[in-house]
Design a protein around this motif. Structure first.
Motif, PDB file in Angstrom:
ATOM      1  N   GLU A   1      -0.763   9.546   7.324  1.00  9.60           N
ATOM      2  CA  GLU A   1       0.283  10.543   7.063  1.00  9.60           C
ATOM      3  C   GLU A   1      -0.295  11.838   6.487  1.00  9.60           C
ATOM      4  OE1 GLU A   1       4.008   7.838   5.594  1.00  9.60           O
ATOM      5  OE2 GLU A   1       2.213   7.831   4.334  1.00  9.60           O
TER       6      GLU A   1
ATOM      7  N   VAL B   1      -4.963   5.981   0.224  1.00  7.28           N
ATOM      8  CA  VAL B   1      -3.690   6.557  -0.219  1.00  7.28           C
ATOM      9  C   VAL B   1      -4.020   7.821  -1.009  1.00  7.28           C
ATOM     10  CG1 VAL B   1      -1.648   6.191  -1.646  1.00  7.28           C
ATOM     11  CG2 VAL B   1      -2.573   4.309  -0.288  1.00  7.28           C
ATOM     12  N   CYS B   2      -3.300   8.914  -0.706  1.00  5.04           N
ATOM     13  CA  CYS B   2      -3.534  10.189  -1.374  1.00  5.04           C
ATOM     14  C   CYS B   2      -2.235  10.689  -1.987  1.00  5.04           C
ATOM     15  CB  CYS B   2      -4.038  11.230  -0.384  1.00  5.04           C
ATOM     16  SG  CYS B   2      -5.588  10.779   0.413  1.00  5.04           S
TER      17      CYS B   2
ATOM     18  N   LYS C   1     -10.907   5.505  -1.551  1.00  2.00           N
ATOM     19  CA  LYS C   1      -9.816   4.583  -1.230  1.00  2.00           C
ATOM     20  C   LYS C   1      -8.487   5.106  -1.763  1.00  2.00           C
ATOM     21  CE  LYS C   1      -8.539  -0.188  -1.005  1.00  2.00           C
ATOM     22  NZ  LYS C   1      -8.108  -0.115   0.371  1.00  2.00           N
ATOM     23  N   SER C   2      -8.548   5.879  -2.832  1.00  2.00           N
ATOM     24  CA  SER C   2      -7.341   6.438  -3.437  1.00  2.00           C
ATOM     25  C   SER C   2      -7.701   7.764  -4.086  1.00  2.00           C
ATOM     26  CB  SER C   2      -6.792   5.466  -4.488  1.00  2.00           C
ATOM     27  OG  SER C   2      -5.728   6.060  -5.202  1.00  2.00           O
TER      28      SER C   2
ATOM     29  N   ASP D   1      -7.400   2.991   5.183  1.00  2.00           N
ATOM     30  CA  ASP D   1      -6.174   2.645   4.455  1.00  2.00           C
ATOM     31  C   ASP D   1      -6.017   3.420   3.136  1.00  2.00           C
ATOM     32  OD1 ASP D   1      -8.230   1.416   3.061  1.00  2.00           O
ATOM     33  OD2 ASP D   1      -7.159  -0.481   2.778  1.00  2.00           O
TER      34      ASP D   1
ATOM     35  N   ASP E   1      -0.296   7.536   2.973  1.00  2.33           N
ATOM     36  CA  ASP E   1      -1.560   6.956   3.400  1.00  2.33           C
ATOM     37  C   ASP E   1      -2.305   7.971   4.267  1.00  2.33           C
ATOM     38  OD1 ASP E   1      -0.554   6.789   6.049  1.00  2.33           O
ATOM     39  OD2 ASP E   1       0.121   4.742   5.751  1.00  2.33           O
ATOM     40  N   TRP E   2      -3.563   7.677   4.566  1.00  5.58           N
ATOM     41  CA  TRP E   2      -4.401   8.640   5.263  1.00  5.58           C
ATOM     42  C   TRP E   2      -3.800   9.064   6.608  1.00  5.58           C
ATOM     43  CZ3 TRP E   2      -6.955  12.594   4.810  1.00  5.58           C
ATOM     44  CH2 TRP E   2      -7.849  13.061   5.782  1.00  5.58           C
TER      45      TRP E   2
END
Length: 151
Positions: free
Chosen positions: A55, A40-41, A130-131, A38, A52-53
């Motif tokens: 995408e 997010v980048c 995670k981010s 889950d 999100d990963w």
């Protein structure tokens, strides 16, 4: 410093190294073991996307497809552990990134610099990102065909 903390630092450094080698060898599937499912980048600062990963993963494949070579060089990360939660940490890692476009795309070499700002979590399978947000970008000799980052 307790041996467990030293172990955490080494594991996080290895994780960040796995990330850059997966990019430069184009083994993007290996990043499934770097990011949480889950995650997010946000790569907008250097002309990329946010999402999100699920995408971001196919976008990375596409974005790196125009380059014959890349080298994501990172410095030692500044790692800070959450004093209230031993399963959480942050890392700031400087990046210097020479990129060589494919000959059919012009063959130019250009340079990007930024800092990866990460939130990390310890999972049952070890530390994971995670981010991730790219911050403080700079660029030199970027061809007009390459998307510009957001200021």
């Amino acid at each position: 410093m307790h041996i467990d903390r030293i172990s955490d630092i080494l594991e996080i450094q290895a994780l960040l190294t796995d990330y850059v080698f997966a990019l430069d060898t184009r083994e993007i599937d290996k990043l499934d073991h770097v990011f949480t499912a889950d995650a997010v980048c946000d790569y907008r600062a250097t002309g990329g996307r946010q999402g999100d990963w699920a995408e971001i993963k196919p976008w990375l494949v596409e974005a790196l497809g125009g380059f014959g070579l890349s080298q994501h060089l990172i410095g030692l990360p500044q790692i800070r552990f959450d004093s209230q939660d031993s399963t959480r940490a942050t890392a700031n890692t400087m990046l210097f990134n020479p990129m060589h476009m494919l000959p059919e795309k012009g063959g130019q070499i250009f340079f990007i610099g930024a800092t990866y700002q990460d939130e990390l979590v310890r999972t049952a399978n070890g530390w994971r990102i995670k981010s991730r947000t790219e911050i403080a970008p700079w660029a030199k000799d970027v061809p007009a065909s390459v998307p510009k980052g957001e200021s």
